[in-house]
Design a protein around this motif. Structure first.
Motif, mmCIF file in Angstrom:
data_model
loop_
_atom_site.group_PDB
_atom_site.id
_atom_site.type_symbol
_atom_site.label_atom_id
_atom_site.label_comp_id
_atom_site.label_asym_id
_atom_site.label_seq_id
_atom_site.Cartn_x
_atom_site.Cartn_y
_atom_site.Cartn_z
ATOM 1 N N GLN A 1 0.837 -1.205 0.000
ATOM 2 C CA GLN A 1 0.000 0.000 0.000
ATOM 3 C C GLN A 1 0.871 1.254 0.000
ATOM 4 O O GLN A 1 1.876 1.322 0.697
ATOM 5 C CB GLN A 1 -0.900 0.017 1.240
ATOM 6 C CG GLN A 1 -1.920 -1.095 1.310
ATOM 7 C CD GLN A 1 -2.697 -1.065 2.613
ATOM 8 O OE1 GLN A 1 -2.854 -0.021 3.238
ATOM 9 N NE2 GLN A 1 -3.171 -2.222 3.042
ATOM 10 N N ARG B 1 1.437 4.648 1.335
ATOM 11 C CA ARG B 1 0.984 5.334 2.544
ATOM 12 C C ARG B 1 2.170 5.984 3.235
ATOM 13 O O ARG B 1 3.323 5.860 2.782
ATOM 14 C CB ARG B 1 0.319 4.332 3.494
ATOM 15 C CG ARG B 1 1.218 3.158 3.890
ATOM 16 C CD ARG B 1 0.438 2.058 4.595
ATOM 17 N NE ARG B 1 1.262 0.895 4.880
ATOM 18 C CZ ARG B 1 1.555 0.458 6.113
ATOM 19 N NH1 ARG B 1 1.081 1.115 7.172
ATOM 20 N NH2 ARG B 1 2.286 -0.620 6.285
ATOM 21 N N SER C 1 7.067 8.682 3.497
ATOM 22 C CA SER C 1 6.230 8.214 2.399
ATOM 23 C C SER C 1 6.756 6.915 1.811
ATOM 24 O O SER C 1 7.970 6.739 1.641
ATOM 25 C CB SER C 1 6.159 9.277 1.300
ATOM 26 O OG SER C 1 7.438 9.499 0.740
#
Length: 403
Positions: A166, A168, A174
Protein backbone atom coordinates in the motif's frame (compact mmCIF):
# COMPACT_ATOMS: atom_id res chain seq x y z
CA UNK A 1 -28.13 -8.81 -20.47
CA UNK A 2 -29.80 -11.45 -22.64
CA UNK A 3 -32.31 -13.53 -20.70
CA UNK A 4 -32.85 -17.04 -21.97
CA UNK A 5 -35.82 -19.25 -21.22
CA UNK A 6 -36.01 -22.97 -21.74
CA UNK A 7 -37.88 -24.27 -24.79
CA UNK A 8 -38.43 -27.55 -26.60
CA UNK A 9 -36.29 -28.00 -29.70
CA UNK A 10 -38.51 -28.78 -32.75
CA UNK A 11 -37.60 -31.90 -34.64
CA UNK A 12 -38.78 -30.72 -38.10
CA UNK A 13 -35.89 -29.05 -40.00
CA UNK A 14 -38.00 -26.13 -41.28
CA UNK A 15 -39.45 -25.38 -37.85
CA UNK A 16 -35.98 -25.71 -36.31
CA UNK A 17 -34.56 -23.22 -38.81
CA UNK A 18 -37.32 -20.71 -38.07
CA UNK A 19 -36.73 -21.08 -34.33
CA UNK A 20 -33.01 -20.40 -34.75
CA UNK A 21 -33.66 -17.30 -36.88
CA UNK A 22 -36.12 -16.01 -34.30
CA UNK A 23 -33.61 -16.41 -31.51
CA UNK A 24 -30.88 -14.65 -33.49
CA UNK A 25 -33.25 -11.75 -34.18
CA UNK A 26 -34.06 -11.42 -30.48
CA UNK A 27 -30.35 -11.56 -29.56
CA UNK A 28 -29.46 -8.92 -32.17
CA UNK A 29 -32.24 -6.60 -30.94
CA UNK A 30 -31.08 -6.99 -27.35
CA UNK A 31 -27.46 -6.23 -28.27
CA UNK A 32 -28.58 -3.15 -30.19
CA UNK A 33 -30.42 -1.90 -27.11
CA UNK A 34 -27.30 -2.36 -24.98
CA UNK A 35 -25.02 -0.63 -27.49
CA UNK A 36 -27.38 2.32 -27.79
CA UNK A 37 -26.98 3.08 -24.08
CA UNK A 38 -23.17 2.82 -24.10
CA UNK A 39 -20.93 5.80 -25.01
CA UNK A 40 -19.02 5.27 -28.23
CA UNK A 41 -15.37 4.20 -27.85
CA UNK A 42 -12.95 5.27 -30.57
CA UNK A 43 -10.62 2.31 -30.92
CA UNK A 44 -8.38 3.37 -33.78
CA UNK A 45 -5.94 5.90 -32.42
CA UNK A 46 -2.23 6.47 -32.74
CA UNK A 47 0.02 4.69 -30.26
CA UNK A 48 0.98 7.98 -28.62
CA UNK A 49 -2.67 8.94 -28.09
CA UNK A 50 -3.42 5.54 -26.61
CA UNK A 51 -0.46 5.68 -24.22
CA UNK A 52 -1.32 9.21 -23.05
CA UNK A 53 -4.92 8.20 -22.44
CA UNK A 54 -3.94 4.98 -20.69
CA UNK A 55 -1.28 6.42 -18.39
CA UNK A 56 -3.22 9.52 -17.35
CA UNK A 57 -4.97 8.90 -14.04
CA UNK A 58 -8.74 9.31 -14.23
CA UNK A 59 -8.58 11.93 -11.47
CA UNK A 60 -6.58 14.22 -13.78
CA UNK A 61 -9.09 13.99 -16.60
CA UNK A 62 -12.59 15.11 -15.50
CA UNK A 63 -14.02 14.43 -18.96
CA UNK A 64 -13.10 10.76 -18.78
CA UNK A 65 -16.20 8.85 -17.68
CA UNK A 66 -14.89 5.31 -18.06
CA UNK A 67 -11.80 3.31 -18.96
CA UNK A 68 -11.66 2.08 -22.54
CA UNK A 69 -11.70 -1.73 -22.33
CA UNK A 70 -8.58 -3.46 -23.63
CA UNK A 71 -7.47 -1.11 -26.46
CA UNK A 72 -6.34 -2.33 -29.87
CA UNK A 73 -7.08 -6.00 -29.24
CA UNK A 74 -9.42 -6.25 -32.21
CA UNK A 75 -7.82 -3.52 -34.35
CA UNK A 76 -5.87 -5.93 -36.56
CA UNK A 77 -9.17 -7.51 -37.66
CA UNK A 78 -10.67 -4.19 -38.72
CA UNK A 79 -9.72 -3.41 -42.30
CA UNK A 80 -12.00 -0.39 -42.64
CA UNK A 81 -9.34 2.03 -41.39
CA UNK A 82 -5.59 2.31 -42.06
CA UNK A 83 -3.19 0.32 -39.90
CA UNK A 84 0.04 1.53 -38.36
CA UNK A 85 -0.31 1.37 -34.58
CA UNK A 86 2.78 0.21 -32.70
CA UNK A 87 2.57 -3.36 -31.43
CA UNK A 88 4.88 -3.97 -28.50
CA UNK A 89 5.91 -7.59 -28.96
CA UNK A 90 9.32 -7.79 -27.24
CA UNK A 91 11.25 -7.38 -30.49
CA UNK A 92 12.91 -4.07 -29.76
CA UNK A 93 14.17 -1.95 -32.63
CA UNK A 94 16.92 -0.82 -30.24
CA UNK A 95 18.35 -4.33 -29.87
CA UNK A 96 20.00 -5.88 -32.89
CA UNK A 97 21.41 -9.40 -32.61
CA UNK A 98 25.17 -9.84 -32.42
CA UNK A 99 26.11 -11.62 -35.65
CA UNK A 100 29.45 -12.79 -34.26
CA UNK A 101 27.93 -14.71 -31.34
CA UNK A 102 27.88 -18.06 -33.26
CA UNK A 103 31.68 -17.92 -33.41
CA UNK A 104 31.88 -18.38 -29.62
CA UNK A 105 33.43 -21.84 -28.94
CA UNK A 106 30.73 -24.43 -28.19
CA UNK A 107 27.94 -22.05 -29.18
CA UNK A 108 25.95 -24.60 -31.22
CA UNK A 109 25.88 -27.08 -28.32
CA UNK A 110 24.16 -24.60 -26.01
CA UNK A 111 20.39 -24.46 -25.49
CA UNK A 112 18.32 -22.05 -27.64
CA UNK A 113 17.68 -19.88 -24.55
CA UNK A 114 21.40 -19.45 -23.85
CA UNK A 115 22.24 -18.90 -27.53
CA UNK A 116 19.60 -16.19 -27.67
CA UNK A 117 21.04 -14.59 -24.54
CA UNK A 118 24.53 -14.50 -26.06
CA UNK A 119 23.20 -12.94 -29.26
CA UNK A 120 21.55 -10.11 -27.33
CA UNK A 121 23.79 -9.80 -24.29
CA UNK A 122 24.99 -6.36 -25.34
CA UNK A 123 21.47 -4.84 -25.43
CA UNK A 124 20.75 -2.42 -22.59
CA UNK A 125 18.26 0.01 -24.16
CA UNK A 126 14.61 -0.86 -24.78
CA UNK A 127 11.52 1.19 -25.50
CA UNK A 128 9.51 2.22 -22.47
CA UNK A 129 5.90 1.13 -23.04
CA UNK A 130 4.12 2.13 -19.82
CA UNK A 131 5.25 4.55 -17.14
CA UNK A 132 3.46 5.85 -14.04
CA UNK A 133 2.92 9.59 -13.80
CA UNK A 134 4.34 11.68 -10.97
CA UNK A 135 5.57 8.70 -8.96
CA UNK A 136 8.39 10.75 -7.41
CA UNK A 137 6.87 14.20 -7.88
CA UNK A 138 7.49 15.44 -4.34
CA UNK A 139 11.24 14.82 -4.56
CA UNK A 140 11.54 13.60 -0.98
CA UNK A 141 10.05 10.08 -1.11
CA UNK A 142 11.42 7.89 1.66
CA UNK A 143 10.96 4.33 0.38
CA UNK A 144 10.22 3.09 -3.14
CA UNK A 145 8.99 -0.49 -3.49
CA UNK A 146 10.33 -1.73 -6.85
CA UNK A 147 8.66 -5.10 -7.37
CA UNK A 148 9.68 -7.39 -10.23
CA UNK A 149 6.65 -9.05 -11.82
CA UNK A 150 5.49 -10.63 -15.08
CA UNK A 151 2.27 -9.66 -16.81
CA UNK A 152 0.22 -12.82 -16.00
CA UNK A 153 0.79 -12.38 -12.24
CA UNK A 154 -2.17 -10.05 -11.79
CA UNK A 155 -3.35 -11.85 -8.62
CA UNK A 156 0.02 -11.32 -6.97
CA UNK A 157 0.04 -7.63 -7.85
CA UNK A 158 -3.49 -7.14 -6.54
CA UNK A 159 -2.63 -8.94 -3.29
CA UNK A 160 0.43 -6.71 -2.80
CA UNK A 161 -1.57 -3.54 -3.49
CA UNK A 162 -4.07 -4.54 -0.81
CA UNK A 163 -1.48 -5.54 1.80
CA UNK A 164 2.18 -4.66 2.33
CA UNK A 165 2.53 -2.69 -0.92
CA UNK A 166 0.00 0.00 0.00
CA UNK A 167 1.15 3.53 -0.78
CA UNK A 168 0.98 5.33 2.54
CA UNK A 169 2.96 7.27 5.13
CA UNK A 170 4.64 5.38 7.99
CA UNK A 171 6.05 7.41 10.86
CA UNK A 172 5.78 10.47 8.65
CA UNK A 173 7.77 8.84 5.82
CA UNK A 174 6.23 8.21 2.40
CA UNK A 175 6.15 4.74 0.85
CA UNK A 176 5.55 4.45 -2.90
CA UNK A 177 5.11 1.39 -5.14
CA UNK A 178 6.02 0.39 -8.68
CA UNK A 179 5.84 -2.90 -10.59
CA UNK A 180 8.55 -3.70 -13.16
CA UNK A 181 7.62 -5.75 -16.22
CA UNK A 182 8.64 -6.62 -19.76
CA UNK A 183 6.61 -8.21 -22.55
CA UNK A 184 5.27 -11.73 -22.07
CA UNK A 185 7.17 -14.16 -24.31
CA UNK A 186 4.08 -16.14 -25.42
CA UNK A 187 3.12 -14.34 -28.61
CA UNK A 188 -0.52 -15.41 -28.55
CA UNK A 189 -1.03 -13.64 -25.21
CA UNK A 190 1.08 -10.53 -25.76
CA UNK A 191 -1.65 -8.09 -26.80
CA UNK A 192 -4.03 -9.15 -24.05
CA UNK A 193 -1.39 -8.93 -21.32
CA UNK A 194 -0.07 -5.58 -22.55
CA UNK A 195 -3.64 -4.27 -22.42
CA UNK A 196 -4.02 -5.69 -18.91
CA UNK A 197 -0.94 -3.82 -17.68
CA UNK A 198 -2.18 -0.62 -19.33
CA UNK A 199 -5.50 -0.96 -17.57
CA UNK A 200 -3.78 -1.61 -14.23
CA UNK A 201 -1.65 1.49 -14.67
CA UNK A 202 -4.70 3.63 -15.42
CA UNK A 203 -6.27 2.45 -12.18
CA UNK A 204 -3.24 2.25 -9.90
CA UNK A 205 -0.50 4.33 -11.60
CA UNK A 206 2.17 1.82 -10.62
CA UNK A 207 3.36 -0.09 -13.72
CA UNK A 208 6.67 0.40 -15.51
CA UNK A 209 7.00 -1.76 -18.63
CA UNK A 210 9.61 -2.08 -21.38
CA UNK A 211 9.67 -3.77 -24.77
CA UNK A 212 11.86 -6.78 -23.99
CA UNK A 213 10.96 -10.44 -23.48
CA UNK A 214 10.23 -10.98 -19.80
CA UNK A 215 12.18 -14.20 -19.22
CA UNK A 216 14.34 -15.46 -16.37
CA UNK A 217 17.50 -14.70 -18.35
CA UNK A 218 16.38 -11.08 -18.79
CA UNK A 219 15.98 -10.28 -15.09
CA UNK A 220 19.27 -8.38 -15.16
CA UNK A 221 18.04 -6.36 -18.13
CA UNK A 222 14.96 -5.43 -16.08
CA UNK A 223 17.22 -4.43 -13.21
CA UNK A 224 19.37 -2.19 -15.41
CA UNK A 225 16.36 -0.53 -17.03
CA UNK A 226 14.91 0.19 -13.59
CA UNK A 227 18.18 1.81 -12.51
CA UNK A 228 18.08 3.96 -15.65
CA UNK A 229 14.55 5.07 -14.76
CA UNK A 230 15.53 5.64 -11.12
CA UNK A 231 18.47 7.84 -12.11
CA UNK A 232 16.30 9.77 -14.56
CA UNK A 233 13.04 10.08 -12.65
CA UNK A 234 13.35 9.17 -8.97
CA UNK A 235 16.91 9.87 -7.85
CA UNK A 236 15.62 11.85 -4.86
CA UNK A 237 14.15 8.82 -3.09
CA UNK A 238 16.02 7.82 0.07
CA UNK A 239 15.75 4.02 -0.10
CA UNK A 240 14.68 1.31 -2.54
CA UNK A 241 13.23 -2.10 -1.79
CA UNK A 242 14.04 -4.33 -4.75
CA UNK A 243 12.19 -7.63 -4.64
CA UNK A 244 9.94 -10.24 -6.23
CA UNK A 245 6.15 -10.38 -6.31
CA UNK A 246 5.91 -13.60 -4.28
CA UNK A 247 7.33 -12.32 -0.98
CA UNK A 248 5.70 -10.96 2.17
CA UNK A 249 7.23 -7.75 3.51
CA UNK A 250 6.58 -6.23 6.90
CA UNK A 251 6.86 -2.63 5.73
CA UNK A 252 6.49 -1.13 9.21
CA UNK A 253 9.52 -3.10 10.39
CA UNK A 254 11.40 -2.17 7.23
CA UNK A 255 10.79 1.55 7.73
CA UNK A 256 11.77 1.28 11.38
CA UNK A 257 15.01 -0.44 10.39
CA UNK A 258 15.81 2.26 7.82
CA UNK A 259 15.21 5.03 10.36
CA UNK A 260 18.05 3.54 12.40
CA UNK A 261 20.35 3.53 9.36
CA UNK A 262 20.03 7.13 8.23
CA UNK A 263 23.62 7.94 9.08
CA UNK A 264 24.83 5.25 6.68
CA UNK A 265 25.45 6.29 3.08
CA UNK A 266 25.92 2.78 1.74
CA UNK A 267 23.14 0.30 2.48
CA UNK A 268 22.72 -2.97 0.63
CA UNK A 269 21.04 -5.43 2.96
CA UNK A 270 19.21 -8.75 2.87
CA UNK A 271 19.91 -12.47 3.04
CA UNK A 272 23.61 -12.81 2.24
CA UNK A 273 24.88 -15.85 0.31
CA UNK A 274 28.58 -16.72 0.36
CA UNK A 275 30.85 -19.10 -1.56
CA UNK A 276 28.35 -19.75 -4.33
CA UNK A 277 29.57 -21.11 -7.67
CA UNK A 278 28.03 -21.17 -11.16
CA UNK A 279 25.49 -23.97 -11.58
CA UNK A 280 26.75 -26.42 -14.24
CA UNK A 281 23.71 -28.69 -14.28
CA UNK A 282 22.20 -28.08 -17.71
CA UNK A 283 18.72 -28.97 -16.46
CA UNK A 284 18.72 -26.19 -13.86
CA UNK A 285 17.24 -22.80 -14.71
CA UNK A 286 20.29 -21.30 -12.94
CA UNK A 287 22.68 -23.07 -15.35
CA UNK A 288 25.44 -20.69 -16.41
CA UNK A 289 27.98 -22.15 -18.86
CA UNK A 290 31.58 -20.98 -19.14
CA UNK A 291 30.67 -19.06 -22.32
CA UNK A 292 28.75 -16.67 -20.06
CA UNK A 293 30.66 -16.80 -16.78
CA UNK A 294 34.33 -17.77 -16.89
CA UNK A 295 34.95 -17.28 -13.15
CA UNK A 296 34.62 -20.37 -10.98
CA UNK A 297 33.13 -18.53 -8.01
CA UNK A 298 30.50 -15.86 -7.46
CA UNK A 299 31.13 -12.90 -5.16
CA UNK A 300 29.18 -12.71 -1.92
CA UNK A 301 25.70 -11.53 -2.86
CA UNK A 302 22.27 -10.77 -1.44
CA UNK A 303 19.41 -12.97 -2.59
CA UNK A 304 17.38 -11.14 -5.21
CA UNK A 305 14.06 -12.12 -3.63
CA UNK A 306 14.34 -9.00 -1.50
CA UNK A 307 17.06 -6.36 -1.15
CA UNK A 308 16.96 -3.03 0.64
CA UNK A 309 19.43 -0.43 -0.59
CA UNK A 310 20.06 3.27 -0.23
CA UNK A 311 19.53 5.47 -3.25
CA UNK A 312 23.23 6.33 -3.13
CA UNK A 313 24.20 2.67 -3.45
CA UNK A 314 21.65 2.05 -6.22
CA UNK A 315 23.01 4.93 -8.28
CA UNK A 316 26.61 3.77 -7.71
CA UNK A 317 25.58 0.36 -9.06
CA UNK A 318 24.00 2.10 -12.04
CA UNK A 319 27.37 3.63 -12.90
CA UNK A 320 29.38 0.44 -12.35
CA UNK A 321 27.00 -1.74 -14.37
CA UNK A 322 27.97 -0.07 -17.63
CA UNK A 323 31.46 -1.55 -17.47
CA UNK A 324 30.44 -5.18 -16.83
CA UNK A 325 29.01 -7.75 -19.25
CA UNK A 326 25.45 -8.73 -18.39
CA UNK A 327 25.05 -11.90 -16.35
CA UNK A 328 21.62 -13.58 -16.46
CA UNK A 329 21.58 -14.13 -12.67
CA UNK A 330 20.53 -10.64 -11.57
CA UNK A 331 21.47 -10.76 -7.88
CA UNK A 332 24.95 -12.07 -8.71
CA UNK A 333 25.38 -9.35 -11.34
CA UNK A 334 24.54 -6.69 -8.74
CA UNK A 335 27.13 -8.28 -6.45
CA UNK A 336 29.71 -8.01 -9.22
CA UNK A 337 28.92 -4.31 -9.42
CA UNK A 338 29.40 -3.94 -5.66
CA UNK A 339 32.70 -5.82 -5.88
CA UNK A 340 33.88 -3.45 -8.60
CA UNK A 341 32.94 -0.49 -6.40
CA UNK A 342 34.68 -1.94 -3.35
CA UNK A 343 31.37 -2.10 -1.44
CA UNK A 344 30.06 -5.01 0.63
CA UNK A 345 26.55 -6.34 1.28
CA UNK A 346 25.18 -6.50 4.82
CA UNK A 347 23.37 -9.46 6.35
CA UNK A 348 20.06 -9.04 8.20
CA UNK A 349 18.39 -11.92 10.02
CA UNK A 350 14.94 -10.52 9.21
CA UNK A 351 15.23 -11.41 5.52
CA UNK A 352 14.16 -15.01 4.91
CA UNK A 353 14.23 -15.46 1.13
CA UNK A 354 14.52 -19.22 1.60
CA UNK A 355 11.30 -19.30 3.59
CA UNK A 356 10.57 -19.39 7.29
CA UNK A 357 11.45 -22.93 8.31
CA UNK A 358 11.38 -23.67 12.01
CA UNK A 359 12.60 -26.88 13.69
CA UNK A 360 10.16 -29.40 15.07
CA UNK A 361 7.17 -31.10 13.49
CA UNK A 362 4.72 -29.50 15.91
CA UNK A 363 5.86 -25.95 15.21
CA UNK A 364 3.60 -24.07 12.80
CA UNK A 365 5.86 -21.66 10.95
CA UNK A 366 2.84 -20.11 9.20
CA UNK A 367 1.90 -18.03 12.21
CA UNK A 368 1.57 -14.23 12.38
CA UNK A 369 3.75 -14.01 15.47
CA UNK A 370 6.74 -15.17 13.41
CA UNK A 371 5.92 -12.90 10.49
CA UNK A 372 5.50 -9.92 12.79
CA UNK A 373 9.17 -10.17 13.71
CA UNK A 374 10.45 -10.43 10.14
CA UNK A 375 11.27 -7.88 7.47
CA UNK A 376 10.70 -10.26 4.54
CA UNK A 377 9.62 -13.86 4.04
CA UNK A 378 9.48 -15.89 0.81
CA UNK A 379 7.04 -17.08 -0.19
CA UNK A 380 3.34 -16.44 0.28
CA UNK A 381 0.65 -17.21 -2.26
CA UNK A 382 -1.86 -14.44 -3.08
CA UNK A 383 -4.67 -16.06 -1.09
CA UNK A 384 -2.36 -16.29 1.95
CA UNK A 385 -1.23 -12.68 1.75
CA UNK A 386 -4.32 -10.85 2.96
CA UNK A 387 -5.13 -12.93 6.07
CA UNK A 388 -1.46 -12.88 7.12
CA UNK A 389 -1.26 -9.12 6.60
CA UNK A 390 -4.42 -8.50 8.62
CA UNK A 391 -3.21 -10.79 11.39
CA UNK A 392 0.19 -9.08 11.60
CA UNK A 393 -1.50 -5.66 11.71
CA UNK A 394 -4.02 -6.72 14.36
CA UNK A 395 -3.31 -4.76 17.59
CA UNK A 396 -4.90 -7.60 19.58
CA UNK A 397 -2.23 -10.08 18.43
CA UNK A 398 -0.30 -11.25 21.48
CA UNK A 399 3.00 -13.05 21.05
CA UNK A 400 5.71 -14.24 23.38
CA UNK A 401 9.25 -14.43 22.10
CA UNK A 402 8.86 -16.55 18.97
CA UNK A 403 12.36 -16.13 17.55
Amino acid sequence: MVRCTSFRVPREPAVLLLAILAMLSIYGWTQQQEVSTTPAVHVRRSHTEVMIAKTKPASEDPTRKSIDPFPLLWAEHDSSEPRGEVVWDGRSALCEANGSAPSIPGFQKLSPLIRDFLRHRHCRNFERIIEPRGKCSSGDEFLLLAIKTVAPNVHRRDAIRRTWGQERDIKGRSVRRIFLAGVHDQKSETRFLNALLQRENVEHNDVLQWNFYDTFFNLTVKQLLFLDWLNETCAGVSYIFDGDDDVFVNIDNLVQFLLTQQQQQHIYTGMVIKNAVPILNQHSKYYVPSQIQAKKKYPTYVSGGGIIMSSWTALQIHVAASSLPILPIDDVFLAQCLELLGLKPQYHNGFRTSGLNLPGKRVNSFHPCYYREMLLVHRLLPYQMLPMWEAVQDPKLRCGNPL
